[in-house]
Enzyme design. Structure first.
Site, PDB file in Angstrom:
ATOM      1  N   GLY A 131       0.923  -1.245  -0.021  1.00 23.33           N
ATOM      2  CA  GLY A 131      -0.023   0.067   0.103  1.00 23.33           C
ATOM      3  C   GLY A 131       1.048   1.503  -0.049  1.00 23.33           C
ATOM      4  O   GLY A 131       1.851   1.078  -0.590  1.00 23.33           O
ATOM      5  N   SER A 132       0.106   2.494   0.475  1.00 27.86           N
ATOM      6  CA  SER A 132       1.069   3.694   0.441  1.00 27.86           C
ATOM      7  C   SER A 132       2.004   3.646   1.607  1.00 27.86           C
ATOM      8  O   SER A 132       2.258   3.059   2.576  1.00 27.86           O
ATOM      9  CB  SER A 132      -0.032   4.615   0.950  1.00 27.86           C
ATOM     10  OG  SER A 132      -0.543   4.568   2.199  1.00 27.86           O
ATOM     11  N   GLY A 172       0.435   4.881   4.979  1.00 31.52           N
ATOM     12  CA  GLY A 172       0.006   3.917   5.727  1.00 31.52           C
ATOM     13  C   GLY A 172       0.726   3.009   6.503  1.00 31.52           C
ATOM     14  O   GLY A 172       0.949   2.458   7.345  1.00 31.52           O
ATOM     15  N   GLY A 173       1.748   2.479   5.374  1.00 30.28           N
ATOM     16  CA  GLY A 173       2.551   1.515   5.842  1.00 30.28           C
ATOM     17  C   GLY A 173       3.624   1.770   6.775  1.00 30.28           C
ATOM     18  O   GLY A 173       3.979   0.977   7.741  1.00 30.28           O
ATOM     19  N   GLU A 213       5.501  -3.321   1.391  1.00 27.56           N
ATOM     20  CA  GLU A 213       5.908  -2.874   0.219  1.00 27.56           C
ATOM     21  C   GLU A 213       5.135  -1.379  -0.456  1.00 27.56           C
ATOM     22  O   GLU A 213       3.800  -1.610  -0.164  1.00 27.56           O
ATOM     23  CB  GLU A 213       5.359  -3.717  -1.037  1.00 27.56           C
ATOM     24  CG  GLU A 213       5.997  -3.540  -2.402  1.00 27.56           C
ATOM     25  CD  GLU A 213       5.183  -2.749  -3.309  1.00 27.56           C
ATOM     26  OE1 GLU A 213       5.396  -1.708  -3.130  1.00 27.56           O
ATOM     27  OE2 GLU A 213       4.249  -3.474  -3.779  1.00 27.56           O
ATOM     28  N   CYS A 262       2.603  -0.603  -8.537  1.00 27.26           N
ATOM     29  CA  CYS A 262       3.690  -0.072  -7.875  1.00 27.26           C
ATOM     30  C   CYS A 262       4.928   0.157  -8.649  1.00 27.26           C
ATOM     31  O   CYS A 262       6.162   0.763  -7.990  1.00 27.26           O
ATOM     32  CB  CYS A 262       3.713  -0.914  -6.558  1.00 27.26           C
ATOM     33  SG  CYS A 262       3.751  -2.975  -7.331  1.00 27.26           S
ATOM     34  N   GLU A 310       6.622   9.708  -5.107  1.00 31.91           N
ATOM     35  CA  GLU A 310       5.631   8.638  -6.015  1.00 31.91           C
ATOM     36  C   GLU A 310       4.383   9.520  -6.215  1.00 31.91           C
ATOM     37  O   GLU A 310       3.868  10.005  -5.296  1.00 31.91           O
ATOM     38  CB  GLU A 310       5.421   7.515  -5.359  1.00 31.91           C
ATOM     39  CG  GLU A 310       4.426   6.635  -6.520  1.00 31.91           C
ATOM     40  CD  GLU A 310       4.185   5.349  -5.699  1.00 31.91           C
ATOM     41  OE1 GLU A 310       3.859   4.688  -6.701  1.00 31.91           O
ATOM     42  OE2 GLU A 310       4.174   4.961  -4.595  1.00 31.91           O
TER      43      GLU A 310
END
Length: 504
Positions: free
Chosen positions: A238-239, A242-243, A262, A299, A387
């Site tokens: 995910g982002s 959040g990660g 990831e 991704c 990103e």
């Protein structure tokens, strides 16, 4: 096949609990789903722990049959998965059919991997009772499952990186039980796959708590999963935001646990001088196709290109022409579209950036964007290396080979780095590769990074912030190693040894 319940799968039963929320599909009717709280998370983890006492000691052959059964059950629900998946995410039917094939293929790949026993890394140092000055005991080592694993679903791959995706497949293959936190962007798709796993559990006689599903549209359930004392590891796609928040929670626990996150990347492409001089326009067209694949929501999206300034115009002109033909398209969620627009507007507002193309979208849709910047300005503004999760890219004009080397050295951790090169570029490539292999988990030559092959040799991961553990991969059979740990058995009677150590 059971109708949709909107409930959680806990210890083999579909149970309620939590506050209802309504999905936000691109087309069709929304579904109502219950958002789990700490009570449901605790019940699922307790069931996973109880199941692990049995599942963790099943044979490789039985687990392989279980993975094959999951794949068969998913295939049997193919039409429903395509219909719900397309309605919830806006992804075309052909993409979802292909993704279902990938999901089932990686389950079967892990099944074959288990049958071969390649993951076990078995070692045996036989006893040397007569060794002087001290005898050596009998030592046997094998990789063993770590326990219940929490898995978080990805928004951009509702099948291959979600309910029965790579993290779940690897953990189940390892012998770990799984509690899966569904992504709120595709709850119906999630439940249908969970139904398939539940059917496979019954078909193969696995413990009911081997797999559990927690639905949620808040942070509460995810935080509770990471912090639950029975959780032994976490798989996340995910982002970055959040990660990183969940990673910090995993590290702050009284007993920290591995967090395999990831988090995405800009996946730079270096167009070396001879390749740029020979085929800049063709490369610009090819890059645009990769950049916009899946509305840029991969991704491995190649968000940055570094190209010699002398040939940049031909590349940029061709890329802009190809991007211009792309109409705004629906993104996976409204939040994804909002985040993309904010990122594009931030880059467009930077004074050193030349905006060559910006096709705005509205609501849940997104259009392409193309920006150009000189090497010195890119190096001076770290926000340009963040990103943009969508069909937007930055072309960096490098004034020299030294500029390329400096940019390579300045990169943060990436999932991929790509070299577009001809034979005459070999010397420069040889200088760049030692730098780039420290920056990324996968290096490519004369290709595009979108599209991650599921294979034994694949690495999908990289140094932080691309992922939270640079020694791991979330794609390929090596992914199983994340959920194993080595255990040594000294002077152990055969009857007490794991089955896989008894014959060496």
């Amino acid at each position: 096949m059971t109708a949709l319940t909107g409930h959680h799968l806990i210890d083999g039963d579909w149970v309620g609990g939590g506050v209802p929320f309504t999905s936000d599909p691109v087309t069709g009717d929304p579904v109502t789903v219950l958002s789990a709280g700490t009570a449901q998370v605790d019940a699922a983890m307790q069931a996973a722990e109880a199941a692990f006492a049995i599942y963790g000691w099943t044979s490789r052959t039985d687990r392989a049959a279980f993975l094959d059964a999951i794949a068969d059950q998913i295939d049997a629900r193919g039409d429903a998965l395509t219909a719900h998946g397309s309605a919830e995410t806006g992804l075309p039917a052909a993409r979802l059919i292909g993704e279902r094939g990938r999901t089932c293929m990686q389950l079967r790949l892990f099944a074959d991997h288990l049958r071969r026993g390649d993951h076990l890394d078995r070692r045996h140092d036989a006893a040397l009772p007569d060794r002087a000055p001290l005898p050596r005991p009998d030592l046997r080592m094998v990789q063993r499952p770590i326990g219940p694993v929490a898995v978080f679903g990805a928004s951009n791959f509702p099948l291959a990186f979600s309910t029965a995706g790579g993290d779940t497949a690897a953990a189940l293959a390892a012998g770990c039980t799984v509690v899966y936190k569904g992504h709120p962007g595709h709850p119906a798709t999630t439940e249908i796959v969970a139904q398939a796993i539940a059917a496979a559990i019954l078909q193969t006689g696995m413990p009911a708590g081997t797999f559990g599903l927690i639905q949620s549209n808040t942070n509460e359930a995810g935080e509770a999963l990471v912090q639950h004392p029975l959780t032994r590891a976490v798989g996340f796609t995910g982002s970055y935001r959040g990660g990183k928040a969940l990673f910090d929670l995993a590290m702050a626990r009284p007993e920290p646990i591995p967090f395999f996150g990831e988090l995405g990347a800009i996946n730079p492409v270096f167009v070396l001088p001879a390749a740029a001089a020979a085929r800049a326009a063709a490369l610009g067209t090819g890059w645009a196709a990769s950049l916009t694949m899946g509305t840029g929501q991969f991704c491995t999206n190649p968000g940055v290109v570094v190209i010699p300034a002398a040939d940049a115009d031909a590349f940029i002109t061709a890329a802009a022409a190809a991007l211009q033909d792309m109409a705004p398209a629906a993104m996976l969620t409204l939040g994804t579209a909002d985040g993309y627009r904010r990122g594009v507007e931030s880059i467009a507002g930077a004074p050193e950036v030349d905006t060559r193309l910006h096709v705005p979208g509205t609501g849940r849709s997104a259009g392409p964007a193309l920006f150009v910047v000189d090497a010195a300005d890119w190096l001076a503004n770290d926000s340009l290396a963040i990103e943009m999760f969508g069909p937007a890219g930055i072309v960096i004009r490098a004034g020299s080979d030294a500029d390329m080397a400096t940019i390579a050295s300045a990169l943060h951790g990436q999932l991929t780095c790509t070299l577009q090169m001809d034979d005459a570029d070999t010397a420069l490539a040889q200088a760049l590769v030692p730098v780039l292999e420290r920056k990324a988990g996968r290096l490519l030559v004369n290709g595009w990074p979108t599209g991650v092959e599921v294979a034994d040799a694949m690495v999908h991961g990289g140094p932080f912030p691309a992922s939270t553990n640079f020694g791991a991969t979330s794609v390929g059979t090596l992914a199983i190693r994340r959920f194993l740990r080595p255990v040594c058995y000294q002077n152990m009677p055969t009857a007490l040894l794991p089955e896989d150590l008894r014959d060496i």
